[in-house]
Write a protein that holds these residues in place. Structure first.
Motif, PDB file in Angstrom:
ATOM      1  N   LEU A  30     -31.710 -32.406 -86.169  1.00 28.03           N
ATOM      2  CA  LEU A  30     -30.653 -31.475 -85.784  1.00 28.03           C
ATOM      3  C   LEU A  30     -29.332 -31.839 -86.459  1.00 28.03           C
ATOM      4  N   ILE A  31     -28.989 -33.114 -86.430  1.00 32.28           N
ATOM      5  CA  ILE A  31     -27.738 -33.562 -87.049  1.00 32.28           C
ATOM      6  C   ILE A  31     -27.758 -33.327 -88.554  1.00 32.28           C
ATOM      7  N   SER A  32     -28.908 -33.584 -89.165  1.00 30.37           N
ATOM      8  CA  SER A  32     -29.032 -33.380 -90.603  1.00 30.37           C
ATOM      9  C   SER A  32     -28.750 -31.920 -90.972  1.00 30.37           C
ATOM     10  N   ARG A  33     -29.261 -30.995 -90.158  1.00 31.86           N
ATOM     11  CA  ARG A  33     -29.030 -29.572 -90.448  1.00 31.86           C
ATOM     12  C   ARG A  33     -27.561 -29.206 -90.222  1.00 31.86           C
ATOM     13  N   LEU A  34     -26.973 -29.715 -89.169  1.00 32.36           N
ATOM     14  CA  LEU A  34     -25.572 -29.398 -88.873  1.00 32.36           C
ATOM     15  C   LEU A  34     -24.641 -29.921 -89.959  1.00 32.36           C
ATOM     16  N   GLU A  35     -24.940 -31.079 -90.492  1.00 38.26           N
ATOM     17  CA  GLU A  35     -24.078 -31.676 -91.515  1.00 38.26           C
ATOM     18  C   GLU A  35     -24.059 -30.855 -92.799  1.00 38.26           C
ATOM     19  N   LYS A  36     -25.055 -29.990 -92.987  1.00 39.82           N
ATOM     20  CA  LYS A  36     -25.101 -29.148 -94.179  1.00 39.82           C
ATOM     21  C   LYS A  36     -24.337 -27.837 -93.994  1.00 39.82           C
ATOM     22  N   HIS A  37     -23.885 -27.573 -92.770  1.00 39.26           N
ATOM     23  CA  HIS A  37     -23.194 -26.307 -92.495  1.00 39.26           C
ATOM     24  C   HIS A  37     -21.795 -26.360 -93.105  1.00 39.26           C
ATOM     25  N   PRO A  38     -21.436 -25.387 -93.926  1.00 45.34           N
ATOM     26  CA  PRO A  38     -20.148 -25.448 -94.626  1.00 45.34           C
ATOM     27  C   PRO A  38     -18.951 -25.100 -93.762  1.00 45.34           C
ATOM     28  N   LEU A  39     -19.165 -24.516 -92.577  1.00 43.22           N
ATOM     29  CA  LEU A  39     -18.057 -24.133 -91.710  1.00 43.22           C
ATOM     30  C   LEU A  39     -17.739 -25.254 -90.721  1.00 43.22           C
ATOM     31  N   PRO A  40     -16.533 -25.271 -90.164  1.00 45.19           N
ATOM     32  CA  PRO A  40     -16.187 -26.306 -89.179  1.00 45.19           C
ATOM     33  C   PRO A  40     -17.165 -26.291 -88.007  1.00 45.19           C
ATOM     34  N   LEU A  41     -17.659 -27.453 -87.631  1.00 45.66           N
ATOM     35  CA  LEU A  41     -18.657 -27.524 -86.571  1.00 45.66           C
ATOM     36  C   LEU A  41     -18.060 -27.249 -85.195  1.00 45.66           C
ATOM     37  N   ALA A  42     -16.737 -27.177 -85.111  1.00 46.18           N
ATOM     38  CA  ALA A  42     -16.118 -26.750 -83.855  1.00 46.18           C
ATOM     39  C   ALA A  42     -16.458 -25.298 -83.539  1.00 46.18           C
ATOM     40  N   SER A  43     -16.984 -24.573 -84.535  1.00 46.86           N
ATOM     41  CA  SER A  43     -17.390 -23.183 -84.329  1.00 46.86           C
ATOM     42  C   SER A  43     -18.835 -23.076 -83.842  1.00 46.86           C
ATOM     43  N   VAL A  44     -19.481 -24.219 -83.604  1.00 45.54           N
ATOM     44  CA  VAL A  44     -20.861 -24.253 -83.115  1.00 45.54           C
ATOM     45  C   VAL A  44     -20.867 -24.857 -81.707  1.00 45.54           C
ATOM     46  N   THR A  45     -21.514 -24.161 -80.779  1.00 46.23           N
ATOM     47  CA  THR A  45     -21.617 -24.631 -79.394  1.00 46.23           C
ATOM     48  C   THR A  45     -23.083 -24.765 -79.009  1.00 46.23           C
ATOM     49  N   PHE A  46     -23.403 -25.818 -78.281  1.00 45.51           N
ATOM     50  CA  PHE A  46     -24.726 -25.952 -77.683  1.00 45.51           C
ATOM     51  C   PHE A  46     -24.590 -25.774 -76.177  1.00 45.51           C
ATOM     52  N   GLU A  47     -25.313 -24.786 -75.657  1.00 37.58           N
ATOM     53  CA  GLU A  47     -25.321 -24.533 -74.224  1.00 37.58           C
ATOM     54  C   GLU A  47     -26.449 -25.356 -73.602  1.00 37.58           C
ATOM     55  N   ILE A  48     -26.063 -26.352 -72.822  1.00 37.65           N
ATOM     56  CA  ILE A  48     -27.025 -27.293 -72.257  1.00 37.65           C
ATOM     57  C   ILE A  48     -27.652 -26.708 -71.003  1.00 37.65           C
ATOM     58  N   THR A  49     -28.963 -26.571 -71.015  1.00 44.25           N
ATOM     59  CA  THR A  49     -29.680 -25.992 -69.887  1.00 44.25           C
ATOM     60  C   THR A  49     -30.065 -27.057 -68.870  1.00 44.25           C
ATOM     61  N   GLU A  50     -30.240 -26.621 -67.618  1.00 41.29           N
ATOM     62  CA  GLU A  50     -30.511 -27.524 -66.500  1.00 41.29           C
ATOM     63  C   GLU A  50     -32.011 -27.764 -66.334  1.00 41.29           C
ATOM     64  N   ASP A  51     -32.597 -28.568 -67.184  1.00 46.00           N
ATOM     65  CA  ASP A  51     -34.024 -28.849 -67.019  1.00 46.00           C
ATOM     66  C   ASP A  51     -34.317 -30.342 -67.002  1.00 46.00           C
ATOM     67  N   GLY A  52     -33.286 -31.158 -67.009  1.00 42.61           N
ATOM     68  CA  GLY A  52     -33.486 -32.597 -67.057  1.00 42.61           C
ATOM     69  C   GLY A  52     -33.366 -33.228 -65.681  1.00 42.61           C
ATOM     70  N   PRO A  53     -33.441 -34.547 -65.606  1.00 43.70           N
ATOM     71  CA  PRO A  53     -33.277 -35.254 -64.341  1.00 43.70           C
ATOM     72  C   PRO A  53     -31.841 -35.132 -63.837  1.00 43.70           C
ATOM     73  N   THR A  54     -31.652 -35.401 -62.565  1.00 43.98           N
ATOM     74  CA  THR A  54     -30.323 -35.300 -61.969  1.00 43.98           C
ATOM     75  C   THR A  54     -29.321 -36.162 -62.711  1.00 43.98           C
ATOM     76  N   ILE A  55     -29.713 -37.369 -63.051  1.00 43.63           N
ATOM     77  CA  ILE A  55     -28.854 -38.276 -63.798  1.00 43.63           C
ATOM     78  C   ILE A  55     -29.389 -38.376 -65.228  1.00 43.63           C
ATOM     79  N   ALA A  56     -28.580 -37.967 -66.206  1.00 42.44           N
ATOM     80  CA  ALA A  56     -29.008 -38.037 -67.604  1.00 42.44           C
ATOM     81  C   ALA A  56     -29.211 -39.489 -68.007  1.00 42.44           C
TER      82      ALA A  56
END
Length: 282
Positions: free
Chosen positions: A132-158
């Motif tokens: 994932l990081i490798s792909r993001l690092e190739k993006h020519p636009l500022p990465l502040a324009s990319v958001t990841f919406e974290i879904t609630e499927d993990g344990p209570t405490i990460a």
């Protein structure tokens, strides 16, 4: 460029994906074939300013253009993908399409943020994270324009691996959003554990906001919480003018829902942006 937009009702099949197909009729082998052949498409749903109707950003959502069954909604294939550990492949597929679309829009003067769904369980996989990081690092636009919406499927405490993964993503410059806030048991824990830039209040609250004083109170409290934490608030599930007005009066600025636009293919978004009236298929 901030673009105002409005609703157009349409009977296009592209806006009415089939959710009637039973999930147990979709086999993992069929999904893998669809991924290889590029049948999974990135559809885009705008997030908009509740006061000005300006399009602010888009969320990237999956649709399956099945050769036999037509356009399929996520409810048909996501359960099988989750069970067969295919969500990573889907995200990389959508990321590739979405970032390419973002570049096209940017070149045309439309500088919108793009958001992608990501689960904490995926961030526990270090191999997935490196890819994932490798792909993001190739993006020519500022990465502040990319958001990841974290879904609630993990344990209570990460766990520690998840936390380190999130920190690495933040160090790249991407934004993090707590998706479906209010529906998971660990939402408040998540806000304390992880460095979120945004809360997305779940659509369940919007649907009841006019009829339930409790739902209105929770929405109002979430507005104050986001303000106190200094993070952005987005409200999902807006379907009527009355809901929009109620939320706007509470101080909500950014919303998402069928009231203004349904998820649409990139071509429809681009056509709406370039048309004289800035219309979007709903």
């Amino acid at each position: 460029m901030r673009t105002a937009f409005c609703i157009i009702n349409t009977d296009s099949d592209l806006n009415r994906p089939d959710t009637q197909l039973k999930t147990d009729t979709v086999q993992a082998q069929e999904i893998r074939k669809g991924l290889r052949q590029g049948e999974f498409k990135a559809f885009l749903q705008p997030k908009f300013d509740l006061n000005s109707n300006a399009l602010l950003s888009v969320e990237v959502l999956a649709r399956w253009k099945h050769p036999d069954h037509g356009l399929l909604a996520p409810a048909v294939f996501i359960p099988t993908m989750f069970r067969e550990n295919l969500l990573d492949d889907l995200l990389h597929n959508l990321l590739q399409q979405g970032l390419a679309h973002q570049i096209v829009l940017h070149d045309k003067g439309h500088r919108f943020g793009f958001a992608f769904n990501l689960s904490l369980s995926q961030l526990s996989n270090t191999n997935f994270l490196e890819k994932l990081i490798s792909r993001l690092e190739k993006h020519p636009l500022p990465l502040a324009s990319v958001t990841f919406e974290i879904t609630e499927d993990g344990p209570t405490i990460a766990d520690e691996v998840c936390i380190k993964s999130v920190i690495r993503l933040r160090q790249l410059g991407v934004r993090l959003s707590l998706d479906d806030y209010g529906t998971g048991q660990s939402s408040l824990f998540r806000l304390c554990q992880l460095p979120f830039d945004e809360i997305k209040l779940a659509g369940e609250f919007t649907r009841q906001i006019l009829s339930s004083s409790k739902h209105r109170s929770i929405a109002r409290t979430t507005v104050m919480l986001a303000r106190e934490l200094g993070i952005q608030l987005v409200v999902e599930g807006i379907e009527t003018e009355e809901q929009r007005c109620c939320l706007s009066e509470m101080g909500v600025r950014i919303g998402q829902g069928y009231y203004c636009a349904r998820p649409m293919p990139f071509e429809s978004l681009l056509a709406g942006l370039t048309s004289r009236n800035n219309n979007f298929a709903a």
